[in-house]
Design an enzyme around this catalytic site. Structure first.
Site, short mmCIF file in Angstrom:
data_model
loop_
_atom_site.label_atom_id
_atom_site.label_comp_id
_atom_site.label_asym_id
_atom_site.label_seq_id
_atom_site.Cartn_x
_atom_site.Cartn_y
_atom_site.Cartn_z
N ASP A 46 0.82 -1.21 0.00
CA ASP A 46 0.00 0.00 0.00
C ASP A 46 0.85 1.25 0.00
OD1 ASP A 46 -2.47 -1.08 0.13
OD2 ASP A 46 -2.71 -0.85 2.29
N LYS A 68 -0.80 1.85 -7.71
CA LYS A 68 -0.51 2.42 -9.03
C LYS A 68 -0.54 1.40 -10.16
CE LYS A 68 2.67 5.95 -7.39
NZ LYS A 68 3.82 5.45 -6.64
N MET A 182 -7.51 9.39 9.33
CA MET A 182 -8.10 9.95 8.11
C MET A 182 -9.06 11.10 8.41
SD MET A 182 -8.80 6.40 6.03
CE MET A 182 -9.38 5.45 7.42
N1 SAH Z 1 -4.14 0.17 8.94
C1 SAH Z 1 -3.54 1.45 9.28
C2 SAH Z 1 -4.50 2.60 9.07
C3 SAH Z 1 -4.91 2.82 7.63
S1 SAH Z 1 -5.98 4.17 7.44
C4 SAH Z 1 -3.05 1.38 10.73
O1 SAH Z 1 -3.37 0.44 11.45
O2 SAH Z 1 -2.30 2.28 11.14
C5 SAH Z 1 -4.88 5.43 6.93
C6 SAH Z 1 -4.72 6.48 8.01
O3 SAH Z 1 -3.91 5.97 9.05
C7 SAH Z 1 -4.03 7.75 7.56
O4 SAH Z 1 -4.92 8.63 6.91
C8 SAH Z 1 -3.59 8.31 8.89
O5 SAH Z 1 -4.68 8.86 9.59
C9 SAH Z 1 -3.20 7.04 9.64
N2 SAH Z 1 -1.76 6.74 9.52
C10 SAH Z 1 -1.21 5.62 9.05
N3 SAH Z 1 0.13 5.65 9.15
C11 SAH Z 1 0.42 6.84 9.71
C12 SAH Z 1 1.63 7.48 10.11
N4 SAH Z 1 2.83 6.90 9.94
N5 SAH Z 1 1.55 8.70 10.69
C13 SAH Z 1 0.36 9.29 10.89
N6 SAH Z 1 -0.81 8.74 10.54
C14 SAH Z 1 -0.78 7.53 9.96
#
Ligand code: SAH
Length: 277
Positions: A46, A68, A182
């Site tokens: 991803d 992509k 998000m």
């Molecule tokens: N499965 C992922 C979340 C996916 S949703 C998890 O468990 O972390 C995508 C959202 O996750 C982004 O829009 C942001 O809000 C958050 N996110 C994921 N990685 C991040 C990071 N390194 N720093 C800040 N926010 C992050």
């Protein structure tokens, strides 16, 4: 008696592993994830998976971006699942690498159910979710005995990309700490609804961007000021928003800045909250 050695499970050809890559720092990969990266034939990743994690991939492994492929900027979820099935049917060891934890706002369940329907063997490897591990790198604990007994992970979008399906007023009343994924796009509306649900404008709020990576950025502000401050700081996704008294603990627990010489406050909750970082 000697302890039984940890044995890595067999990564069978024709199977798919749905693996959490954690929030960014490769040191936060699980042993299963790190080993699977070495053993996979193809890695379908991803956009959220960090470059430093992808850099661990051996040269001969095929790396395929789920974001992509085939020139389409954002393939439908069903297309990604079909691609995983196709690769597995070709007899590959398929590693589906997802940011954070695959089952936390990661659509891991949807992909896994597609594999079940197709009869493809699979394994789930949990990862450190950004809303817990990312906050820890910002010095903000998800829970702390003096501030909260509850923490809620919330997405700022529902399946339609809007926030219509979430009862923000109930959340405002029911959870001392809210960790929002998000949420930047709809922050203004979320802020309004949390205020109408009774949250105070002066309540501490932090925004953590690119958590655990070299580019980590942390903004500490308040619910009242967050829209102006996020705009002024120019913070773009991916970012987490955390609302609640736990944010004040950063004064004492910002261990990353302490490594760079910042003095920490051992009693941050007894100190009046300053929103500037
Ligand atoms: N499965 C992922 C979340 C996916 S949703 C998890 O468990 O972390 C995508 C959202 O996750 C982004 O829009 C942001 O809000 C958050 N996110 C994921 N990685 C991040 C990071 N390194 N720093 C800040 N926010 C992050």
């Amino acid at each position: 008696m000697s302890k039984p050695a940890f044995k890595f499970p067999e990564f069978e050809p024709g199977s798919v592993w749905l693996v959490g890559a954690g929030p960014g720092d490769p040191g936060l990969l699980t042993l299963h994830a790190a080993e699977a990266i070495q053993r996979a034939d193809v890695i379908v990743y991803d956009a959220l998976v960090s470059q430093s994690v992808l850099d661990l991939t051996p040269g001969e492994t095929t790396l395929e971006s789920a974001g992509k492929r085939g020139g389409t900027p954002s393939p439908k979820q069903a297309d990604i699942t079909l691609r995983l099935i196709q690769l597995a049917r070709e007899g590959k060891r398929v590693l589906r690498l997802k940011g954070g934890d695959p089952f936390v706002f990661g659509r891991g369940g949807e992909e896994a159910l597609g594999l079940v329907a197709a009869g493809i063997p699979f394994r789930i490897v949990p990862g450190i979710t950004a809303g817990i591990g990312g906050l820890a790198y910002a010095g903000i604990p998800a829970t702390h005995r003096d501030t909260n007994h509850i923490v809620t992970l919330v997405t700022g979008h529902d399946a339609s990309g809007e926030i219509a399906g979430i009862d923000w007023e109930a959340l405002a009343r029911g959870s001392q700490v809210l960790v929002l994924y998000m949420a930047l796009k709809h922050l203004s509306e979320i802020r309004a609804r949390l205020l109408s649900g009774g949250r105070r404008p002066e309540e501490p709020l932090a925004v953590v961007r690119q958590a655990t990576t070299q580019d980590q950025q942390v903004l500490v502000t308040t619910l009242g000021d967050c829209i102006d401050d996020v705009a002024e700081a120019g913070i773009q996704p991916p970012a987490l928003v955390v609302l609640g008294e736990v944010v004040r603990l950063r004064e004492g627990l910002d261990w990353l800045s302490a490594l760079d010489g910042r003095a920490l406050n051992p009693d941050p909750l007894a100190t009046p909250f300053k929103s500037s970082d």
